[in-house]
Each structure stands twice: as C-alpha cells, then as structure tokens.
Design a protein around this motif. Structure first.
Motif, PDB file in Angstrom:
ATOM      1  N   ARG A   1     -10.051   1.728  -1.423  1.00 33.57           N
ATOM      2  CA  ARG A   1      -8.733   1.763  -2.074  1.00 33.57           C
ATOM      3  C   ARG A   1      -7.620   1.963  -1.054  1.00 33.57           C
ATOM      4  O   ARG A   1      -6.568   1.336  -1.132  1.00 33.57           O
ATOM      5  CB  ARG A   1      -8.690   2.866  -3.122  1.00 33.57           C
ATOM      6  CG  ARG A   1      -9.448   2.530  -4.360  1.00 33.57           C
ATOM      7  CD  ARG A   1      -9.292   3.615  -5.385  1.00 33.57           C
ATOM      8  NE  ARG A   1     -10.020   3.273  -6.596  1.00 33.57           N
ATOM      9  CZ  ARG A   1      -9.875   3.898  -7.735  1.00 33.57           C
ATOM     10  NH1 ARG A   1      -9.043   4.914  -7.828  1.00 33.57           N
ATOM     11  NH2 ARG A   1     -10.563   3.533  -8.783  1.00 33.57           N
ATOM     12  N   MET A   2      -7.848   2.865  -0.101  1.00 31.14           N
ATOM     13  CA  MET A   2      -6.851   3.131   0.927  1.00 31.14           C
ATOM     14  C   MET A   2      -6.616   1.880   1.768  1.00 31.14           C
ATOM     15  O   MET A   2      -5.469   1.519   2.046  1.00 31.14           O
ATOM     16  CB  MET A   2      -7.300   4.298   1.807  1.00 31.14           C
ATOM     17  CG  MET A   2      -6.311   4.688   2.863  1.00 31.14           C
ATOM     18  SD  MET A   2      -6.782   6.172   3.772  1.00 31.14           S
ATOM     19  CE  MET A   2      -8.414   5.762   4.374  1.00 31.14           C
ATOM     20  N   THR A   3      -7.681   1.211   2.137  1.00 28.51           N
ATOM     21  CA  THR A   3      -7.572  -0.013   2.935  1.00 28.51           C
ATOM     22  C   THR A   3      -6.791  -1.080   2.176  1.00 28.51           C
ATOM     23  O   THR A   3      -5.867  -1.697   2.730  1.00 28.51           O
ATOM     24  CB  THR A   3      -8.975  -0.538   3.301  1.00 28.51           C
ATOM     25  OG1 THR A   3      -9.652   0.476   4.051  1.00 28.51           O
ATOM     26  CG2 THR A   3      -8.895  -1.815   4.106  1.00 28.51           C
ATOM     27  N   ASP A   4      -7.147  -1.300   0.905  1.00 26.93           N
ATOM     28  CA  ASP A   4      -6.463  -2.318   0.101  1.00 26.93           C
ATOM     29  C   ASP A   4      -4.980  -2.004  -0.039  1.00 26.93           C
ATOM     30  O   ASP A   4      -4.124  -2.870   0.169  1.00 26.93           O
ATOM     31  CB  ASP A   4      -7.091  -2.426  -1.290  1.00 26.93           C
ATOM     32  CG  ASP A   4      -8.486  -3.026  -1.265  1.00 26.93           C
ATOM     33  OD1 ASP A   4      -8.865  -3.644  -0.245  1.00 26.93           O
ATOM     34  OD2 ASP A   4      -9.202  -2.878  -2.275  1.00 26.93           O
ATOM     35  N   LYS A   5      -4.667  -0.771  -0.402  1.00 27.71           N
ATOM     36  CA  LYS A   5      -3.279  -0.380  -0.630  1.00 27.71           C
ATOM     37  C   LYS A   5      -2.460  -0.513   0.650  1.00 27.71           C
ATOM     38  O   LYS A   5      -1.366  -1.083   0.648  1.00 27.71           O
ATOM     39  CB  LYS A   5      -3.207   1.045  -1.157  1.00 27.71           C
ATOM     40  CG  LYS A   5      -1.796   1.517  -1.359  1.00 27.71           C
ATOM     41  CD  LYS A   5      -1.740   2.935  -1.865  1.00 27.71           C
ATOM     42  CE  LYS A   5      -0.300   3.386  -1.858  1.00 27.71           C
ATOM     43  NZ  LYS A   5       0.118   4.104  -2.970  1.00 27.71           N
ATOM     44  N   CYS A   6      -2.964   0.032   1.740  1.00 26.38           N
ATOM     45  CA  CYS A   6      -2.205   0.017   2.990  1.00 26.38           C
ATOM     46  C   CYS A   6      -2.102  -1.389   3.569  1.00 26.38           C
ATOM     47  O   CYS A   6      -1.069  -1.744   4.155  1.00 26.38           O
ATOM     48  CB  CYS A   6      -2.810   0.998   3.989  1.00 26.38           C
ATOM     49  SG  CYS A   6      -2.642   2.733   3.455  1.00 26.38           S
ATOM     50  N   PHE A   7      -3.118  -2.205   3.388  1.00 28.07           N
ATOM     51  CA  PHE A   7      -3.042  -3.592   3.860  1.00 28.07           C
ATOM     52  C   PHE A   7      -1.936  -4.336   3.119  1.00 28.07           C
ATOM     53  O   PHE A   7      -1.098  -4.998   3.731  1.00 28.07           O
ATOM     54  CB  PHE A   7      -4.388  -4.308   3.665  1.00 28.07           C
ATOM     55  CG  PHE A   7      -4.388  -5.717   4.183  1.00 28.07           C
ATOM     56  CD1 PHE A   7      -4.688  -5.983   5.510  1.00 28.07           C
ATOM     57  CD2 PHE A   7      -4.083  -6.788   3.345  1.00 28.07           C
ATOM     58  CE1 PHE A   7      -4.691  -7.280   5.995  1.00 28.07           C
ATOM     59  CE2 PHE A   7      -4.072  -8.081   3.829  1.00 28.07           C
ATOM     60  CZ  PHE A   7      -4.384  -8.328   5.150  1.00 28.07           C
TER      61      PHE A   7
ATOM     62  N   LYS B   1       0.632  -3.110   1.641  1.00 25.50           N
ATOM     63  CA  LYS B   1       1.935  -2.523   1.948  1.00 25.50           C
ATOM     64  C   LYS B   1       2.417  -2.905   3.349  1.00 25.50           C
ATOM     65  O   LYS B   1       3.606  -3.150   3.539  1.00 25.50           O
ATOM     66  CB  LYS B   1       1.851  -1.005   1.834  1.00 25.50           C
ATOM     67  CG  LYS B   1       3.126  -0.260   2.184  1.00 25.50           C
ATOM     68  CD  LYS B   1       2.893   1.223   2.029  1.00 25.50           C
ATOM     69  CE  LYS B   1       3.992   2.130   2.425  1.00 25.50           C
ATOM     70  NZ  LYS B   1       5.311   1.749   2.564  1.00 25.50           N
ATOM     71  N   CYS B   2       1.515  -2.967   4.310  1.00 17.52           N
ATOM     72  CA  CYS B   2       1.926  -3.034   5.715  1.00 17.52           C
ATOM     73  C   CYS B   2       1.771  -4.390   6.393  1.00 17.52           C
ATOM     74  O   CYS B   2       2.408  -4.626   7.423  1.00 17.52           O
ATOM     75  CB  CYS B   2       1.139  -1.996   6.519  1.00 17.52           C
ATOM     76  SG  CYS B   2       1.450  -0.290   6.012  1.00 17.52           S
ATOM     77  N   ILE B   3       0.930  -5.240   5.873  1.00 19.01           N
ATOM     78  CA  ILE B   3       0.634  -6.494   6.576  1.00 19.01           C
ATOM     79  C   ILE B   3       1.333  -7.646   5.865  1.00 19.01           C
ATOM     80  O   ILE B   3       0.956  -8.033   4.756  1.00 19.01           O
ATOM     81  CB  ILE B   3      -0.882  -6.755   6.656  1.00 19.01           C
ATOM     82  CG1 ILE B   3      -1.629  -5.535   7.188  1.00 19.01           C
ATOM     83  CG2 ILE B   3      -1.170  -8.005   7.485  1.00 19.01           C
ATOM     84  CD1 ILE B   3      -1.218  -5.087   8.563  1.00 19.01           C
ATOM     85  N   GLY B   4       2.377  -8.171   6.508  1.00 21.40           N
ATOM     86  CA  GLY B   4       3.130  -9.276   5.920  1.00 21.40           C
ATOM     87  C   GLY B   4       2.402 -10.603   6.055  1.00 21.40           C
ATOM     88  O   GLY B   4       2.194 -11.326   5.084  1.00 21.40           O
TER      89      GLY B   4
ATOM     90  N   ILE C   1       0.331   1.198   9.044  1.00 24.19           N
ATOM     91  CA  ILE C   1      -1.045   1.467   8.601  1.00 24.19           C
ATOM     92  C   ILE C   1      -1.402   2.931   8.834  1.00 24.19           C
ATOM     93  O   ILE C   1      -1.940   3.604   7.953  1.00 24.19           O
ATOM     94  CB  ILE C   1      -2.052   0.544   9.335  1.00 24.19           C
ATOM     95  CG1 ILE C   1      -1.902  -0.900   8.882  1.00 24.19           C
ATOM     96  CG2 ILE C   1      -3.487   1.026   9.142  1.00 24.19           C
ATOM     97  CD1 ILE C   1      -2.480  -1.225   7.544  1.00 24.19           C
ATOM     98  N   ALA C   2      -1.088   3.447  10.015  1.00 22.56           N
ATOM     99  CA  ALA C   2      -1.421   4.838  10.345  1.00 22.56           C
ATOM    100  C   ALA C   2      -0.695   5.801   9.407  1.00 22.56           C
ATOM    101  O   ALA C   2      -1.314   6.743   8.872  1.00 22.56           O
ATOM    102  CB  ALA C   2      -1.059   5.135  11.793  1.00 22.56           C
TER     103      ALA C   2
END
Length: 95
Positions: free
Chosen positions: A41-47, A49-52, A66-67
């Motif tokens: 879940r953390m990976t999906d959410k942060c990806f 949010k952060c990776i355009g 990401i950090a």
C-alpha cells in the motif's frame, strides 16, 4: 516461502498437535502478511503521488518525495497502531 509446519504440526510425535505452536505459527504468518500489505500500500500510494513519468531512474525531487512519503506513511501507521493497541488493552481490562 517455506512453511515451518512439520508433518505432525510441531507435535512431539504420534500425530499429536501442539495448539500453542500452531497458534504462534499462525500469528507469525499474519504478521508477515500484514507487513507485506503495508509495504504494498505504501509503495502504491507513494508511487502515484511522487512519480510523474516513470523512467529508468528517479530524479532528485522524486527520491526526496518518495522518502518523505514513506516516512509520513510509516509515522501515520505507527500512530494508528499504537492507538488501536491501547484501545484493545483498555477493552480487555474492562471485560
């Protein structure tokens, strides 16, 4: 993943089951599954949010995002976990 269950489920022979050992093994498996779900879940959410634009590498701003996202996610998870465990302990004490 290799199972730690033996042919007699940790019994001392004769096909007897050790309920305590089985319960501990189930608890470990649940903890591992929860950790895997948290990481996913953390990976999906942060990806999201952060990776355009996904590419071969992350630029400096993506790495920082990401950090920070992962740190915030873990802080929130820990806060909720502590509150939940505290509530469970209070409810058990009132039983």
């Amino acid at each position: 993943m290799e199972s730690s269950f033996g042919s007699d489920f940790g019994g001392s022979g004769g096909g007897k089951l050790d309920p305590g050992l089985i319960m501990e093994q189930v608890k470990v498996q649940i903890a591992v599954a929860n950790a895997q779900e948290l990481l996913q879940r953390m990976t999906d959410k942060c990806f999201r949010k952060c990776i355009g634009k996904p590419g071969g590498s992350l630029d400096n701003s993506e790495q920082k995002c990401i950090a920070m996202c992962m740190d915030r996610y873990m802080d929130a998870w820990n806060t909720v976990s502590r509150a939940y465990n505290s509530r469970l302990q209070r409810e058990r004490a009132n039983m």
